[in-house]
Write an enzyme that holds these catalytic residues in place. Sequence first.
Site, PDB file in Angstrom:
ATOM      1  N   PHE A  10       0.817  -1.213   0.000  1.00 51.94           N
ATOM      2  CA  PHE A  10       0.000   0.000   0.000  1.00 51.94           C
ATOM      3  C   PHE A  10       0.853   1.266   0.000  1.00 51.94           C
ATOM      4  O   PHE A  10       0.699   2.155  -0.837  1.00 51.94           O
ATOM      5  CB  PHE A  10      -0.915  -0.061   1.222  1.00 51.94           C
ATOM      6  CG  PHE A  10      -1.841   1.100   1.412  1.00 51.94           C
ATOM      7  CD1 PHE A  10      -2.531   1.647   0.348  1.00 51.94           C
ATOM      8  CD2 PHE A  10      -2.045   1.629   2.677  1.00 51.94           C
ATOM      9  CE1 PHE A  10      -3.406   2.713   0.530  1.00 51.94           C
ATOM     10  CE2 PHE A  10      -2.918   2.692   2.876  1.00 51.94           C
ATOM     11  CZ  PHE A  10      -3.595   3.235   1.803  1.00 51.94           C
ATOM     12  N   VAL A  11       1.807   1.337   0.919  1.00 55.63           N
ATOM     13  CA  VAL A  11       2.643   2.537   1.043  1.00 55.63           C
ATOM     14  C   VAL A  11       3.749   2.542  -0.006  1.00 55.63           C
ATOM     15  O   VAL A  11       3.991   3.563  -0.669  1.00 55.63           O
ATOM     16  CB  VAL A  11       3.248   2.648   2.456  1.00 55.63           C
ATOM     17  CG1 VAL A  11       4.152   3.881   2.554  1.00 55.63           C
ATOM     18  CG2 VAL A  11       2.142   2.729   3.507  1.00 55.63           C
ATOM     19  N   ARG A  32       8.804  -8.858  -3.894  1.00 50.23           N
ATOM     20  CA  ARG A  32       9.011 -10.279  -3.616  1.00 50.23           C
ATOM     21  C   ARG A  32       8.447 -11.134  -4.752  1.00 50.23           C
ATOM     22  O   ARG A  32       8.712 -12.329  -4.821  1.00 50.23           O
ATOM     23  CB  ARG A  32       8.356 -10.678  -2.295  1.00 50.23           C
ATOM     24  CG  ARG A  32       6.856 -10.513  -2.252  1.00 50.23           C
ATOM     25  CD  ARG A  32       6.291 -10.868  -0.882  1.00 50.23           C
ATOM     26  NE  ARG A  32       4.852 -10.702  -0.834  1.00 50.23           N
ATOM     27  CZ  ARG A  32       3.975 -11.601  -1.265  1.00 50.23           C
ATOM     28  NH1 ARG A  32       4.409 -12.735  -1.787  1.00 50.23           N
ATOM     29  NH2 ARG A  32       2.676 -11.379  -1.182  1.00 50.23           N
ATOM     30  N   ALA A  68       8.267  -2.675   3.334  1.00 46.97           N
ATOM     31  CA  ALA A  68       7.836  -4.064   3.205  1.00 46.97           C
ATOM     32  C   ALA A  68       7.734  -4.725   4.572  1.00 46.97           C
ATOM     33  O   ALA A  68       8.590  -4.530   5.443  1.00 46.97           O
ATOM     34  CB  ALA A  68       8.827  -4.836   2.331  1.00 46.97           C
ATOM     35  N   ALA A  69       6.677  -5.496   4.765  1.00 46.26           N
ATOM     36  CA  ALA A  69       6.476  -6.167   6.055  1.00 46.26           C
ATOM     37  C   ALA A  69       5.387  -7.212   5.930  1.00 46.26           C
ATOM     38  O   ALA A  69       4.558  -7.176   5.017  1.00 46.26           O
ATOM     39  CB  ALA A  69       6.088  -5.154   7.127  1.00 46.26           C
ATOM     40  N   SER A 114       5.099   1.035  13.421  1.00 46.16           N
ATOM     41  CA  SER A 114       3.652   1.072  13.669  1.00 46.16           C
ATOM     42  C   SER A 114       3.368   1.707  15.019  1.00 46.16           C
ATOM     43  O   SER A 114       4.126   1.527  15.980  1.00 46.16           O
ATOM     44  CB  SER A 114       3.086  -0.349  13.663  1.00 46.16           C
ATOM     45  OG  SER A 114       1.749  -0.365  14.126  1.00 46.16           O
ATOM     46  N   TYR A 140       2.564  -8.797  15.599  1.00 47.90           N
ATOM     47  CA  TYR A 140       2.983  -7.778  14.634  1.00 47.90           C
ATOM     48  C   TYR A 140       3.728  -6.643  15.331  1.00 47.90           C
ATOM     49  O   TYR A 140       4.821  -6.246  14.925  1.00 47.90           O
ATOM     50  CB  TYR A 140       1.753  -7.246  13.906  1.00 47.90           C
ATOM     51  CG  TYR A 140       2.002  -6.048  13.016  1.00 47.90           C
ATOM     52  CD1 TYR A 140       2.665  -6.187  11.807  1.00 47.90           C
ATOM     53  CD2 TYR A 140       1.562  -4.783  13.388  1.00 47.90           C
ATOM     54  CE1 TYR A 140       2.881  -5.100  10.977  1.00 47.90           C
ATOM     55  CE2 TYR A 140       1.776  -3.687  12.568  1.00 47.90           C
ATOM     56  CZ  TYR A 140       2.435  -3.848  11.373  1.00 47.90           C
ATOM     57  OH  TYR A 140       2.657  -2.772  10.572  1.00 47.90           O
ATOM     58  N   LYS A 144       7.780  -5.522  15.118  1.00 51.13           N
ATOM     59  CA  LYS A 144       8.187  -4.177  14.698  1.00 51.13           C
ATOM     60  C   LYS A 144       9.075  -3.528  15.761  1.00 51.13           C
ATOM     61  O   LYS A 144      10.081  -2.861  15.439  1.00 51.13           O
ATOM     62  CB  LYS A 144       6.947  -3.315  14.447  1.00 51.13           C
ATOM     63  CG  LYS A 144       6.219  -3.618  13.150  1.00 51.13           C
ATOM     64  CD  LYS A 144       7.019  -3.134  11.945  1.00 51.13           C
ATOM     65  CE  LYS A 144       6.200  -3.151  10.673  1.00 51.13           C
ATOM     66  NZ  LYS A 144       6.918  -2.601   9.518  1.00 51.13           N
ATOM     67  N   GLY A 189     -25.103   1.973   1.336  1.00 48.78           N
ATOM     68  CA  GLY A 189     -26.193   2.545   2.101  1.00 48.78           C
ATOM     69  C   GLY A 189     -26.696   1.670   3.219  1.00 48.78           C
ATOM     70  O   GLY A 189     -27.809   1.876   3.734  1.00 48.78           O
TER      71      GLY A 189
END
Length: 320
Positions: A10-11, A32, A68-69, A114, A140, A144, A189
Site C-alpha cells: 500500500f505505502v 518479492r 515491506a512487512a 507502527s 505484529y 516491529k 447505504g
Amino acid sequence: MILVTGFNGFVGSSLLQLFKSIEGVSARGTSRLKPDQSEKEIIYSGEIHRDTSWHNALKGCDTVIHTAALTHQMNTDLNKESIEMYREINTLGTINLAKQAAKMGIKRFIFLSSIKVNGESTYNGQPFTADDKPNPLDNYAISKYEAEIGLKEISKNTDMEVVIIRPSLIYGVGVKANFEALIKFINKGFPLPFASIKNNKRSFVSLDNLNDLIIKCIDHPDAANQIFLVSDGSSLSTRKLVEKIAEAMNKKIKLINIPISLLYLVAKLLGKEDAIIRLTGSLEVDITKTNDVLGWFPPFTVNEGLHRACINFDNEKIIK
C-alpha cells in the site's frame, strides 16, 4: 538513488508513483514477486527473511525506505509459531537489510514501524507520544519493536542514520481491510450500528500526509536517529469517521443507536471482541515532536484526505 522496499504494498507502491512525479528524484523499488519486464525500476528481491540478498537493490543508493512487512493479521495469539513468522520477516528481515545497507554505505535508513509499538489503546485523553515506553501487545507490534531495537544498535555501530516512523491507521486510495469494508458498507447505504460510539477518539493518517513526512525525513538533518509519530493532526470518534466518509462520498448514512454494552455482547458471541474494542476504544497520537523537530505539519486535512481516498471508489472497489 532512493530504494523503496515493498513495491507491492500500500505505502511502497504509492511512494514510488510519487517519486516518479518529482523532478530530479531517482528511485527504485523491490518486489518479492517477479516484476513485469516493463517495470524496469523494480528489482526482484524474493521473499524477505534473515538471509535475503539485497546487493543488487542497494547498489548505487544512498537512502533506503523500508515499507515491506508481514502486515497485521488481526491475530492476538502469541503462540511460538506465529511470533516466529512475524520475526523472520519484520525483525530479522529488516535487520538483515539494514546491516547490508550499512556495509554498502547507505546514508539513511527510514523504517516504517507502527503505532502499535506504543500500545493498542489510549485512555483518559492521554495520547501516545514518541517518547512513551513501548508496550507492543501482539505479534505484529512485537516484531516491529524488536526491529526498532536492532536498527538502533546498527546506527550506534555504523555511520548509517536511522529514522523510525510510527504511523497511526493509514488510509488512502487503495486501502484494504477494515477501512475498505467500511467504505463499501457506506457506499451501499447499509445502516450501521455506530451512533452510540461518539465519545472515543482515534487518530488516522492519510497516505498523502504519510508520504509527505517520509519525504521530509529523507534529508532533514534533525531526523537522524529519531522516532516520529504521524497522524492527520486530529482525532475522530467512530461515529464522526463514518459521517465524514459518507460526506466525502456524497452518500446518506443511517446510524442505528445500539448501546455499546450490547455491541460488546454480540461481538463476544460472534468471537469478534477485538474488532469491537477497536471500534469503541481510543487510540490517539501526539505529533508535537514531529512538528517541533522537523517543522512538519500535515499538508492535508482529514476532510481532504477522506475525499481523496473515496473519490475513486467505484463498482465496490478502490481503484489504484
